[in-house]
Design an enzyme around this catalytic site. Structure first.
Site, PDB file in Angstrom:
ATOM      1  N   ASP A  19       0.858  -1.196   0.000  1.00 48.18           N
ATOM      2  CA  ASP A  19       0.000   0.000   0.000  1.00 48.18           C
ATOM      3  C   ASP A  19       0.885   1.234   0.000  1.00 48.18           C
ATOM      4  O   ASP A  19       1.728   1.397   0.889  1.00 48.18           O
ATOM      5  CB  ASP A  19      -0.896  -0.010   1.242  1.00 48.18           C
ATOM      6  CG  ASP A  19      -1.871  -1.171   1.203  1.00 48.18           C
ATOM      7  OD1 ASP A  19      -2.833  -1.114   0.427  1.00 48.18           O
ATOM      8  OD2 ASP A  19      -1.643  -2.157   1.923  1.00 48.18           O
ATOM      9  N   ASP A  45       5.209   0.980  -7.749  1.00 48.17           N
ATOM     10  CA  ASP A  45       5.128   1.879  -8.901  1.00 48.17           C
ATOM     11  C   ASP A  45       4.821   3.296  -8.425  1.00 48.17           C
ATOM     12  O   ASP A  45       4.212   4.081  -9.145  1.00 48.17           O
ATOM     13  CB  ASP A  45       4.136   1.371  -9.962  1.00 48.17           C
ATOM     14  CG  ASP A  45       2.750   1.088  -9.422  1.00 48.17           C
ATOM     15  OD1 ASP A  45       2.487   1.398  -8.240  1.00 48.17           O
ATOM     16  OD2 ASP A  45       1.915   0.572 -10.183  1.00 48.17           O
ATOM     17  N   THR A  67       2.107  -9.233 -10.671  1.00 50.21           N
ATOM     18  CA  THR A  67       1.037  -9.335  -9.676  1.00 50.21           C
ATOM     19  C   THR A  67      -0.201  -8.574 -10.160  1.00 50.21           C
ATOM     20  O   THR A  67      -0.148  -7.789 -11.096  1.00 50.21           O
ATOM     21  CB  THR A  67       1.478  -8.774  -8.303  1.00 50.21           C
ATOM     22  OG1 THR A  67       1.497  -7.350  -8.384  1.00 50.21           O
ATOM     23  CG2 THR A  67       2.830  -9.300  -7.883  1.00 50.21           C
ATOM     24  N   ARG A  68      -1.281  -8.799  -9.455  1.00 45.12           N
ATOM     25  CA  ARG A  68      -2.551  -8.186  -9.839  1.00 45.12           C
ATOM     26  C   ARG A  68      -2.459  -6.654  -9.763  1.00 45.12           C
ATOM     27  O   ARG A  68      -2.888  -5.942 -10.651  1.00 45.12           O
ATOM     28  CB  ARG A  68      -3.632  -8.691  -8.887  1.00 45.12           C
ATOM     29  CG  ARG A  68      -5.021  -8.616  -9.464  1.00 45.12           C
ATOM     30  CD  ARG A  68      -6.062  -8.792  -8.411  1.00 45.12           C
ATOM     31  NE  ARG A  68      -6.270 -10.175  -8.025  1.00 45.12           N
ATOM     32  CZ  ARG A  68      -7.296 -10.570  -7.291  1.00 45.12           C
ATOM     33  NH1 ARG A  68      -8.179  -9.695  -6.848  1.00 45.12           N
ATOM     34  NH2 ARG A  68      -7.444 -11.833  -6.955  1.00 45.12           N
TER      35      ARG A  68
HETATM   36  C1  LIG Z   1      -1.544  -2.816  -2.893  1.00 41.87           C
HETATM   37  S1  LIG Z   1      -1.804  -4.422  -2.305  1.00 41.87           S
HETATM   38  C2  LIG Z   1      -0.717  -5.446  -3.307  1.00 41.87           C
HETATM   39  C3  LIG Z   1      -1.060  -6.898  -3.233  1.00 41.87           C
HETATM   40  C4  LIG Z   1      -0.127  -7.832  -4.023  1.00 41.87           C
HETATM   41  N1  LIG Z   1       1.212  -7.863  -3.437  1.00 41.87           N
HETATM   42  C5  LIG Z   1      -0.061  -7.453  -5.473  1.00 41.87           C
HETATM   43  O1  LIG Z   1       0.979  -6.899  -5.887  1.00 41.87           O
HETATM   44  O2  LIG Z   1      -1.037  -7.705  -6.188  1.00 41.87           O
HETATM   45  C6  LIG Z   1      -0.931  -4.428  -0.762  1.00 41.87           C
HETATM   46  C7  LIG Z   1      -1.362  -5.553   0.128  1.00 41.87           C
HETATM   47  O3  LIG Z   1      -0.555  -5.549   1.291  1.00 41.87           O
HETATM   48  C8  LIG Z   1      -1.366  -5.910   2.376  1.00 41.87           C
HETATM   49  N2  LIG Z   1      -0.718  -5.424   3.615  1.00 41.87           N
HETATM   50  C9  LIG Z   1      -0.589  -4.140   4.017  1.00 41.87           C
HETATM   51  N3  LIG Z   1       0.018  -4.077   5.212  1.00 41.87           N
HETATM   52  C10 LIG Z   1       0.296  -5.363   5.569  1.00 41.87           C
HETATM   53  C11 LIG Z   1       0.887  -5.947   6.705  1.00 41.87           C
HETATM   54  N4  LIG Z   1       1.311  -5.200   7.735  1.00 41.87           N
HETATM   55  N5  LIG Z   1       1.018  -7.289   6.743  1.00 41.87           N
HETATM   56  C12 LIG Z   1       0.576  -8.046   5.713  1.00 41.87           C
HETATM   57  N6  LIG Z   1      -0.009  -7.545   4.605  1.00 41.87           N
HETATM   58  C13 LIG Z   1      -0.156  -6.217   4.544  1.00 41.87           C
HETATM   59  C14 LIG Z   1      -2.717  -5.256   2.077  1.00 41.87           C
HETATM   60  O4  LIG Z   1      -3.801  -5.850   2.756  1.00 41.87           O
HETATM   61  C15 LIG Z   1      -2.794  -5.443   0.573  1.00 41.87           C
HETATM   62  O5  LIG Z   1      -3.486  -6.614   0.206  1.00 41.87           O
END
Ligand SMILES: C[S@@+](CC[C@H](N)C(=O)[O-])C[C@H]1O[C@@H](n2cnc3c(N)ncnc32)[C@H](O)[C@@H]1O
Length: 233
Positions: free
Chosen positions: A135, A171, A209-210
């Site tokens: 994120d 990105d 990744t998605r």
């Molecule tokens: C922007 S998404 C990207 C997901 C995936 N890595 C992708 O590239 O498609 C970031 C993900 O990180 C997870 N996330 C954020 N903080 C986290 C934490 N402290 N521990 C585990 N996951 C976390 C969020 O729930 C989210 O699903």
């Protein structure tokens, strides 16, 4: 001793929603039946050597989203052990579907905050950590919510084996610079790039990744590899 799980000492939340639409019945079923068999018990110290007794390498993926990357890597490397962490319930449901469909035997999961898993891992117990498109928290006032913070990088330096690696992608230009700055301050890591192609192109074997495919950021994807120095400390 400080209790890291108490509200006063918990780090800021680095993720957004933890649930969206109602889960499809199949995914809800997998949460109830398959997840309990694969779940990491973060109430106690974790020992990857026991979790994956024959594994050549131990991999941790933080924030696996829908689990496509995790499942693809686990399929490509059946002799490696994979720990995946994600607090988003719908993402966990999707990941469990991939695990079931692939009949993957080398995956363990945690529905929650990766920092709770990392805290329970022994020193030098992980070969490779993936943090892919975390994120971004692009507003300056939200930077403190970013997953990459000096304390987290310090913990990664503790759990990653000498010569092991952290692989990070984003990105968002400011998040790439932020991450480089924080890792460069921890002398247990070295950024492996020697030329621009090393951060503009993904590492060998990368699976898109998605989130990466959505291209929501403000720059092209940046791929950063940080190697853990062989020395201790
Ligand atoms: C922007 S998404 C990207 C997901 C995936 N890595 C992708 O590239 O498609 C970031 C993900 O990180 C997870 N996330 C954020 N903080 C986290 C934490 N402290 N521990 C585990 N996951 C976390 C969020 O729930 C989210 O699903």
């Amino acid at each position: 001793m400080t209790d890291p799980s108490s509200p006063a000492t918990r780090p800021l939340r680095s993720f957004g929603r933890i649930k969206a639409r109602t889960l499809r019945p199949r995914q809800q079923g997998l949460i109830e039946t398959l997840l309990p068999h694969l779940a990491l018990d973060v109430a106690e110290p974790l020992d990857p050597r026991l979790l994956f007794s024959q594994a050549e390498l131990v991999v941790l993926e933080i924030g696996f989203g829908g689990g496509e990357h995790l499942a693809a890597q686990a399929t490509a490397h059946p002799g490696w052990g994979f720990m995946g962490v994600e607090p988003f319930l719908n993402g966990m449901g999707s990941c469990l579907r991939h695990v079931e469909e692939g009949n993957l035997q080398n995956v363990r999961l945690h529905l929650g905050d990766a920092r709770d898993v990392v805290r329970q891992l022994p020193d030098g117990s992980v070969d490779l950590v993936y943090i892919l498109f975390p994120d971004p928290w692009p507003k300056t006032k939200h930077h403190k919510r970013r997953l990459i913070q000096p304390e987290v990088v310090g913990e990664l330096a503790r759990i990653v084996k000498p010569s092991g690696e952290v692989r990070f992608a984003t990105d968002w230009a400011n998040y790439a610079a932020w991450t480089l700055e924080i890792f460069s301050r921890d002398h247990r890591f070295v950024w492996t790039a020697e030329e621009a192609a090393d951060w503009r192109a993904p590492w060998a074997g990368h699976v898109t990744t998605r989130y990466e495919a959505k291209g929501l950021g403000d720059c092209k994807p940046v791929f950063l590899r940080f190697r853990r120095f062989p020395g201790g400390g």
